[in-house]
Scaffold this motif. Structure first.
Motif: not given
Length: 329
Positions: A236-239, A271-274, A302-308
């Motif tokens: 996300f872009g904000s806390a 931001e990358a930690a949100l 801001d970003d979405l990734s799928i982890h399987t």
């Protein structure tokens, strides 16, 4: 409907008190790659030997290209090619002589033999080494020659038993490209392998064999969804958006770098930690549900990734063992 090139029902095989195959069912569609995965002694090689008429089963039925493996040996052998765990090349001959010997054994005739050998030497990038003794060949070159010998009679079904064992990464990728090319031309491949990456790269479907039984079967992605641990990562872009999202999904977790801060100072984090991880099988339905909830709450991602889970996780979960090397009987 897709034609079945291999159709196995209730296959059984024992050696004295040792049950090797216990009512195995397996269907391989024409023009596809199916991988048999399993620990040592699971019955992978025995299955290949039965399907190639080298071993007689104790029960069940098996058809290869429509031919019964117990009643029509000649029909099966005319349709298949077999590359075993170890190269079956004659080291006293050159590459060209090995191929010519196989062509003659296949009764191609002098003219057709010469043409087919030249074609295979070109296809497998062995032209420059064709008349050199096999003592000068690398392991990868010998393995390519071994597969080329399997293809002399242009089989419609190929059995590859641990085809890249002992090869370096470059040679392994070369073999993968060759297999992909064969399948693109309509060849059916049944592959046994201990390299889980190989199965993931090549196979349309995977059957996991353990204790003589098929314990799971499906596409690589379907098998990965059987194992817990999958999740969707949202950034996300904000806390404030992160905190709101974390309350929308039960079982979600703020990534450790973000969780170390309190709600009042999270805005100071990079931001990358949100990021938030939401447990999920990675399927389309689960993804749609998550996006619908975010949309309803007015939250932008801001970003979405799928982890399987990967096939290593699947292998360990289904077989309960970490033994992935060696050979089987």
């Amino acid at each position: 409907m897709t034609t079945a090139a291999i159709d196995v029902q209730g296959l059984r095989k024992s050696y004295r008190e040792k049950v090797v195959l216990d009512n195995v069912d397996l269907t391989v569609s024409a023009g596809t790659v199916t991988a048999l995965l399993g620990p040592n002694g699971a019955g992978k090689t025995t299955t290949v030997h039965i399907l190639s008429t080298l071993v007689r089963p104790d029960g069940g039925t098996a058809l290869v290209n429509g031919c019964d493996v117990m009643r029509d040996h000649d029909g099966v052998r005319a349709a298949i090619g077999l590359t075993g765990q170890f190269s079956a090349v004659d080291t006293l001959l050159t590459g060209e002589e090995n191929l010519m010997l196989m062509a003659r054994l296949r009764h191609l005739g002098p003219r057709r033999s010469k043409a087919r050998v030249a074609e295979l030497l070109e296809q497998f990038d062995l032209v420059d080494a064709a008349r050199k003794p096999l003592a000068t060949y690398s392991g990868g070159m010998q393995r390519r020659l071994d597969l080329a010998m399997t293809l002399v009679a242009t089989p419609s079904v190929i059995f590859l038993d641990e085809p890249t064992t002992g090869l370096d990464p470059r040679s392994r990728h070369t073999m993968w490209d060759i297999v992909r090319g064969l399948v693109a031309d309509g060849t059916t491949v049944l592959l046994t392998t201990q390299h889980l990456e190989e199965a993931d790269e090549l196979a349309h479907r995977i059957a996991v064999l353990d204790g003589g039984r098929i314990v799971a079967e499906g596409t690589p992605e379907e098998l990965k969804r059987l194992v817990p641990g999958g999740h969707i990562r949202l950034r996300f872009g904000s806390a404030a958006a992160l905190d709101t999202a974390s309350r929308l999904f039960a079982g979600s977790a703020i990534e450790s770098s973000a969780a170390s801060g309190s709600p009042t100072d999270r805005s100071a984090l990079d931001e990358a930690a949100l990021a938030l991880t939401v447990p999920s099988d990675g399927g389309v339905g689960a993804l749609r549900t998550i996006l619908d909830r975010l949309d309803a709450a007015g939250l932008d991602v801001d970003d979405l990734s799928i982890h399987t889970p990967d096939l290593d996780d699947v292998f360990f979960a289904l077989t309960g063992r970490a033994d992935k090397k060696g050979s089987e009987s």
